[in-house]
Design a protein around this motif. Structure first.
Motif, mmCIF file in Angstrom:
data_model
loop_
_atom_site.group_PDB
_atom_site.id
_atom_site.type_symbol
_atom_site.label_atom_id
_atom_site.label_comp_id
_atom_site.label_asym_id
_atom_site.label_seq_id
_atom_site.Cartn_x
_atom_site.Cartn_y
_atom_site.Cartn_z
ATOM 1 N N THR A 137 56.939 39.092 141.294
ATOM 2 C CA THR A 137 58.267 38.914 141.894
ATOM 3 C C THR A 137 59.305 38.496 140.864
ATOM 4 O O THR A 137 60.486 38.455 141.167
ATOM 5 C CB THR A 137 58.214 37.832 142.989
ATOM 6 N N GLY A 138 58.853 38.135 139.643
ATOM 7 C CA GLY A 138 59.754 37.661 138.603
ATOM 8 C C GLY A 138 59.781 36.144 138.499
ATOM 9 O O GLY A 138 60.308 35.599 137.532
ATOM 10 N N ASP A 139 59.228 35.455 139.485
ATOM 11 C CA ASP A 139 59.172 33.989 139.453
ATOM 12 C C ASP A 139 58.264 33.523 138.319
ATOM 13 O O ASP A 139 57.225 34.123 138.070
ATOM 14 C CB ASP A 139 58.599 33.418 140.758
ATOM 15 N N GLN A 140 58.679 32.445 137.657
ATOM 16 C CA GLN A 140 57.825 31.793 136.672
ATOM 17 C C GLN A 140 57.604 30.373 137.126
ATOM 18 O O GLN A 140 58.560 29.670 137.450
ATOM 19 C CB GLN A 140 58.466 31.808 135.282
ATOM 20 N N HIS A 157 48.623 22.612 130.792
ATOM 21 C CA HIS A 157 49.181 23.398 131.891
ATOM 22 C C HIS A 157 49.566 24.788 131.413
ATOM 23 O O HIS A 157 49.662 25.045 130.218
ATOM 24 C CB HIS A 157 50.352 22.687 132.579
ATOM 25 N N TYR A 158 49.718 25.665 132.381
ATOM 26 C CA TYR A 158 50.061 27.062 132.128
ATOM 27 C C TYR A 158 51.322 27.421 132.891
ATOM 28 O O TYR A 158 51.555 26.924 133.986
ATOM 29 C CB TYR A 158 48.949 28.006 132.627
ATOM 30 N N THR A 159 52.093 28.325 132.315
ATOM 31 C CA THR A 159 53.219 28.921 133.031
ATOM 32 C C THR A 159 52.819 30.358 133.360
ATOM 33 O O THR A 159 52.393 31.111 132.470
ATOM 34 C CB THR A 159 54.500 28.906 132.184
ATOM 35 N N LEU A 160 52.932 30.703 134.636
ATOM 36 C CA LEU A 160 52.596 32.049 135.096
ATOM 37 C C LEU A 160 53.862 32.782 135.521
ATOM 38 O O LEU A 160 54.745 32.195 136.144
ATOM 39 C CB LEU A 160 51.646 31.991 136.290
ATOM 40 N N ARG A 161 53.916 34.061 135.207
ATOM 41 C CA ARG A 161 54.986 34.932 135.715
ATOM 42 C C ARG A 161 54.340 35.838 136.751
ATOM 43 O O ARG A 161 53.348 36.512 136.490
ATOM 44 C CB ARG A 161 55.608 35.773 134.593
ATOM 45 N N PHE A 162 54.923 35.840 137.939
ATOM 46 C CA PHE A 162 54.395 36.630 139.054
ATOM 47 C C PHE A 162 55.148 37.962 139.140
ATOM 48 O O PHE A 162 56.247 38.100 138.600
ATOM 49 C CB PHE A 162 54.539 35.840 140.356
ATOM 50 N N VAL A 212 49.972 34.888 132.276
ATOM 51 C CA VAL A 212 50.262 33.674 131.512
ATOM 52 C C VAL A 212 51.365 33.972 130.506
ATOM 53 O O VAL A 212 51.255 34.887 129.693
ATOM 54 C CB VAL A 212 48.992 33.172 130.780
ATOM 55 N N THR A 213 52.448 33.175 130.578
ATOM 56 C CA THR A 213 53.564 33.337 129.641
ATOM 57 C C THR A 213 53.732 32.126 128.733
ATOM 58 O O THR A 213 54.462 32.188 127.761
ATOM 59 C CB THR A 213 54.883 33.583 130.389
ATOM 60 N N VAL A 234 54.091 33.899 147.131
ATOM 61 C CA VAL A 234 54.161 34.268 145.719
ATOM 62 C C VAL A 234 52.883 33.854 145.004
ATOM 63 O O VAL A 234 52.333 34.597 144.184
ATOM 64 C CB VAL A 234 55.391 33.614 145.044
ATOM 65 N N GLU A 235 52.362 32.691 145.323
ATOM 66 C CA GLU A 235 51.194 32.157 144.627
ATOM 67 C C GLU A 235 49.895 32.890 144.966
ATOM 68 O O GLU A 235 48.896 32.692 144.285
ATOM 69 C CB GLU A 235 51.050 30.661 144.914
#
Length: 138
Positions: free
Chosen positions: A49-52, A42-47, A27-28, A20-21
């Motif tokens: 695949t739907g993973d955050q 820090h950052y939250t990423l949404r991939f 960036v969400t 996934v990574e």
């Protein structure tokens, strides 16, 4: 000049640990240490695949679809070189394997041409030509 990522920017994990990574994330969320700083903590990423997932800012780098294109061109070129070498070996080893390997090479070349506009010559795929290059013989 440092500029932190913002909502909607695309980024990659610098040292991915799972499949996934390796994908491009969006960036969400951005967390700053104080309200008045420009350096993100820090950052939250949404991939796709739907993973955050949330990562320290030092583990993320800005990336775009153009980076993906460059990576795809390099990967397909490497794959064509490897399959071409397999064709040479298969030719001496087994006629059926040789035909299948040659078919695989042709399909890789066609895929690169149709989807990316990349021109790979099956005889010398290590020197791709793109529609963006101008002049000169290759």
């Amino acid at each position: 000049m440092y500029r932190s990522l913002e909502y909607g920017d695309t980024a990659r994990v610098i040292n991915p640990t799972d499949p996934v990574e390796y994908r491009l994330g969006t960036v969400t969320d951005v967390c700053y240490p104080t309200p008045h700083t420009t350096y993100a903590r820090h950052y939250t990423l949404r991939f796709p695949t739907g993973d955050q997932r949330t990562y320290p800012a030092a583990n993320i780098r800005r990336a775009t679809r153009a980076d993906d294109r460059a990576a795809l061109e390099a990967a397909l070129t490497s794959a064509c070189v490897a399959v071409r070498e397999a064709c040479h070996i298969a030719h001496d080893f087994d006629p059926d394997l040789s035909a299948g390997t040659a078919s695989l090479l042709r399909r890789l070349v066609d895929l690169a041409t149709l989807r990316l506009g990349l021109t790979l010559g099956p005889a010398n795929p290590a020197r791709p030509l793109t529609h963006h290059q101008e002049g000169g013989d290759q």
